[in-house]
Design a protein around this motif. Sequence first.
Motif, short mmCIF file in Angstrom:
data_model
loop_
_atom_site.label_atom_id
_atom_site.label_comp_id
_atom_site.label_asym_id
_atom_site.label_seq_id
_atom_site.Cartn_x
_atom_site.Cartn_y
_atom_site.Cartn_z
N MET A 53 0.82 -1.28 0.12
CA MET A 53 0.06 0.07 -0.02
C MET A 53 0.88 1.25 0.06
SD MET A 53 -3.04 -0.95 -0.36
CE MET A 53 -3.71 0.42 -0.38
N ASN A 54 2.16 1.23 0.77
CA ASN A 54 2.90 2.28 0.66
C ASN A 54 3.43 2.82 -0.61
OD1 ASN A 54 2.80 2.77 3.25
ND2 ASN A 54 4.56 1.94 3.78
N VAL A 55 3.64 1.51 -1.60
CA VAL A 55 4.08 1.69 -2.81
C VAL A 55 3.20 2.22 -3.74
CG1 VAL A 55 5.07 0.75 -5.16
CG2 VAL A 55 6.04 0.20 -2.82
N LEU A 56 1.88 1.59 -3.75
CA LEU A 56 0.66 2.20 -4.41
C LEU A 56 0.30 3.51 -3.97
CD1 LEU A 56 -1.28 0.83 -6.44
CD2 LEU A 56 -2.85 0.50 -4.31
N ALA A 57 0.30 3.90 -2.68
CA ALA A 57 -0.10 5.33 -2.43
C ALA A 57 1.01 6.47 -3.00
CB ALA A 57 -0.10 5.44 -0.95
N ASN A 58 2.38 5.98 -2.77
CA ASN A 58 3.61 6.86 -3.24
C ASN A 58 3.52 7.00 -4.82
OD1 ASN A 58 4.40 7.48 -0.68
ND2 ASN A 58 5.68 5.66 -0.60
N GLN A 59 3.21 6.05 -5.18
CA GLN A 59 2.95 6.03 -6.90
C GLN A 59 1.88 7.07 -7.12
OE1 GLN A 59 2.44 1.95 -8.27
NE2 GLN A 59 4.66 1.57 -8.68
N ALA A 60 0.94 7.13 -6.61
CA ALA A 60 -0.23 8.00 -6.78
C ALA A 60 0.24 9.32 -6.38
CB ALA A 60 -1.74 7.42 -6.22
N LEU A 61 0.99 9.43 -5.27
CA LEU A 61 1.28 10.93 -4.79
C LEU A 61 2.37 11.37 -5.89
CD1 LEU A 61 1.88 10.31 -0.87
CD2 LEU A 61 0.24 11.50 -2.25
N VAL A 62 3.16 10.75 -6.42
CA VAL A 62 3.98 11.26 -7.53
C VAL A 62 3.17 11.76 -8.49
CG1 VAL A 62 5.71 10.46 -9.17
CG2 VAL A 62 6.13 9.78 -6.79
N GLU A 63 2.22 10.88 -9.16
CA GLU A 63 1.43 11.33 -10.33
C GLU A 63 0.63 12.63 -9.95
OE1 GLU A 63 1.52 10.14 -13.33
OE2 GLU A 63 2.99 8.85 -12.68
N ALA A 64 0.06 12.69 -8.64
CA ALA A 64 -0.65 13.94 -8.10
C ALA A 64 0.22 15.14 -8.22
CB ALA A 64 -1.17 13.67 -6.71
N GLN A 65 1.43 15.06 -7.63
CA GLN A 65 2.42 16.04 -7.82
C GLN A 65 2.99 16.46 -8.96
OE1 GLN A 65 3.09 18.05 -5.29
NE2 GLN A 65 2.34 16.73 -3.64
N ARG A 66 3.01 15.53 -10.05
CA ARG A 66 3.37 15.59 -11.53
C ARG A 66 2.06 16.53 -12.23
NH1 ARG A 66 5.95 10.05 -13.26
NH2 ARG A 66 8.02 10.13 -12.41
N THR A 67 1.04 16.23 -11.90
CA THR A 67 -0.23 16.71 -12.46
C THR A 67 -0.07 18.17 -11.77
OG1 THR A 67 -1.49 14.90 -12.40
CG2 THR A 67 -2.72 16.97 -12.47
N ASN A 68 0.17 18.29 -10.62
CA ASN A 68 0.18 19.75 -9.97
C ASN A 68 1.20 20.50 -10.69
OD1 ASN A 68 -0.22 21.67 -7.64
ND2 ASN A 68 1.70 21.30 -6.89
N VAL A 69 2.66 20.04 -10.85
CA VAL A 69 3.66 20.84 -11.63
C VAL A 69 3.04 21.18 -12.84
CG1 VAL A 69 5.81 20.66 -12.50
CG2 VAL A 69 5.31 19.88 -10.06
N GLN A 78 -3.28 24.54 -4.90
CA GLN A 78 -2.41 23.72 -3.68
C GLN A 78 -3.71 23.12 -2.95
OE1 GLN A 78 0.88 24.02 -3.54
NE2 GLN A 78 0.25 22.44 -2.02
N GLU A 79 -4.70 23.82 -2.54
CA GLU A 79 -5.71 23.04 -1.93
C GLU A 79 -6.35 21.56 -2.41
OE1 GLU A 79 -9.03 25.91 -0.77
OE2 GLU A 79 -7.63 27.00 0.40
N LEU A 80 -6.29 21.76 -3.99
CA LEU A 80 -6.76 20.65 -4.50
C LEU A 80 -5.90 19.66 -4.44
CD1 LEU A 80 -8.71 18.94 -6.20
CD2 LEU A 80 -7.78 19.98 -8.19
N THR A 81 -4.44 19.83 -4.44
CA THR A 81 -3.25 19.13 -4.63
C THR A 81 -3.20 18.55 -2.94
OG1 THR A 81 -2.14 20.19 -6.15
CG2 THR A 81 -0.83 18.58 -4.78
N ASN A 82 -3.30 19.14 -1.94
CA ASN A 82 -3.38 18.59 -0.56
C ASN A 82 -4.51 17.74 -0.28
OD1 ASN A 82 -1.12 20.26 -0.30
ND2 ASN A 82 -2.39 21.90 0.90
N ALA A 83 -5.71 18.31 -0.97
CA ALA A 83 -6.94 17.15 -0.73
C ALA A 83 -6.63 15.78 -1.44
CB ALA A 83 -8.26 18.02 -1.28
N LYS A 101 -13.78 16.55 -4.15
CA LYS A 101 -14.76 16.82 -5.23
C LYS A 101 -14.96 18.32 -4.86
CE LYS A 101 -17.26 12.48 -5.20
NZ LYS A 101 -18.30 11.75 -4.76
N ALA A 102 -15.17 18.90 -3.56
CA ALA A 102 -15.29 20.31 -3.39
C ALA A 102 -14.11 20.94 -3.90
CB ALA A 102 -15.73 20.32 -1.66
N ALA A 103 -12.84 20.50 -3.65
CA ALA A 103 -11.80 21.43 -4.03
C ALA A 103 -11.74 21.53 -5.93
CB ALA A 103 -10.38 20.74 -3.52
N GLU A 104 -12.04 20.35 -6.22
CA GLU A 104 -12.18 20.61 -7.66
C GLU A 104 -13.13 21.45 -8.22
OE1 GLU A 104 -13.07 16.58 -8.68
OE2 GLU A 104 -10.94 15.93 -8.71
#
Length: 443
Positions: A128-144, A379-384, A351-354
């Motif tokens: 689950m850590n790998v799965l979550a960290n992969q998703a976090l990397v993708e979220a940060q890439r989207t944010n960038v 930033q609020e959406l990325t944090n959410a 959903k609300a942040a989007e």
Amino acid sequence: MSLGALSAETLPEALVRAYQSSPQLNADRARQRGTDENVPQALAGYRPQIIASLSAGLQAVRNTLPDNTVQGTTLRPWTIGLTVNQVLFNGFKTANSVRVAEFQVLSGREALRNTGQGVLLDAVTVYMNVLANQALVEAQRTNVTVLREIQETTRRRLDAGDVTPTDTAQAEARLSRGLADLNAAEVTLAISKATYAQVTGEAPGPLAPATPVDRFSPLTMQASVETARHEHPAVLGAAYDVDTAQTTIRVAEGSLLPTVAVQANVSRSRDSDTTLGTSGTDQASIVGQINVPIYDGGTAASQTRQAKEMASQSRLVLEQVRNQSRTAVVGAWVSNEGAKVALSAAESEVKAAEIALQGVRREAAGGQRTTIDVLNAQQELTNARSRQIAAQRDRVIASYTLLSAVGRLDVHTLGLNTPDYLPELHYHQVRDAWHGLRTPSGQ
């Protein structure tokens, strides 16, 4: 469904690999096989002890006769014998020693089962850590990516005179922060992948989403506590330790009782001295022996008192383990329920942040919002999204943690596609073995 989804590794597959290849679990299995050997060692007390002996040598003899005549010769005597010792009664020490060894085997099996639970829970955690960290990397890439777009838009608006240099600086600052967050996420992902390879034996590839296992746990907290009290391997192992300690008292008390044994002996000896009346002797004997301890300096009494104190300690340890188990179950139950609430809240927050980001961007295009408002909303959406990813990870881990606290995190309950290791098989292979140096595995 995409080809990548079809080829992605699932959590049950990772659990199977960890269960089969874990050095920690394999080491504990070897330890348990060693513990099994305590039983045939104790059973040896029922069996006869057979000793063969052979002595031979040279003996130089020099005799002086009354007339001062000296005679000398070299003799070659030899003796061969066979002795059989059989204990008939030893104060029930053998019977109680067998019971002690059997309780040690049962306790060891529970310790092995507890290790198996730990290995499976570790595998769930790293997965689950790998799965979550992969998703976090993708979220940060989207944010960038979004922050780069905002930066480019801000620069064009600056050239058109719609915004000030302050807005451009704010966009650049947020982009730099986003790049730093992306780098931190990539570092964390690399570490989690290394840990995954350590636990499961292979580096992770694409991973499929995992689901909670609440269906295997009791429906209420009280039922979970009662189940753990009767099923958790740590509790059962501590209970067997109490049985071991209680029986050890009777082993110590056996030293105060008489011992009855019988010894049979046959021997043949030959002597080459021609001056003797006989040149050889054949003997056979059966001797019974009874030893009654009168006083041994207080050793047996001290050992008995010591065993009683150790039994008291084991009972206190059992109570402590039960309390720890109850605390673990309550904590796991509360954490699992809290993870459900946290995940639901995180999903609603995303959903609300989007919706909020879309509204802020439209208002910014109409001149009603500033660049910093858009950056804050992004930033609020990325944090959410980060909190949602963490909540999804925690939700699955919490459900497995509860199952482990109850004592049901095993191959059979999860229905994993792998044979379950059965310590009973080795036990029955060696329990009644009278001889042989090779282990059942051929070592």
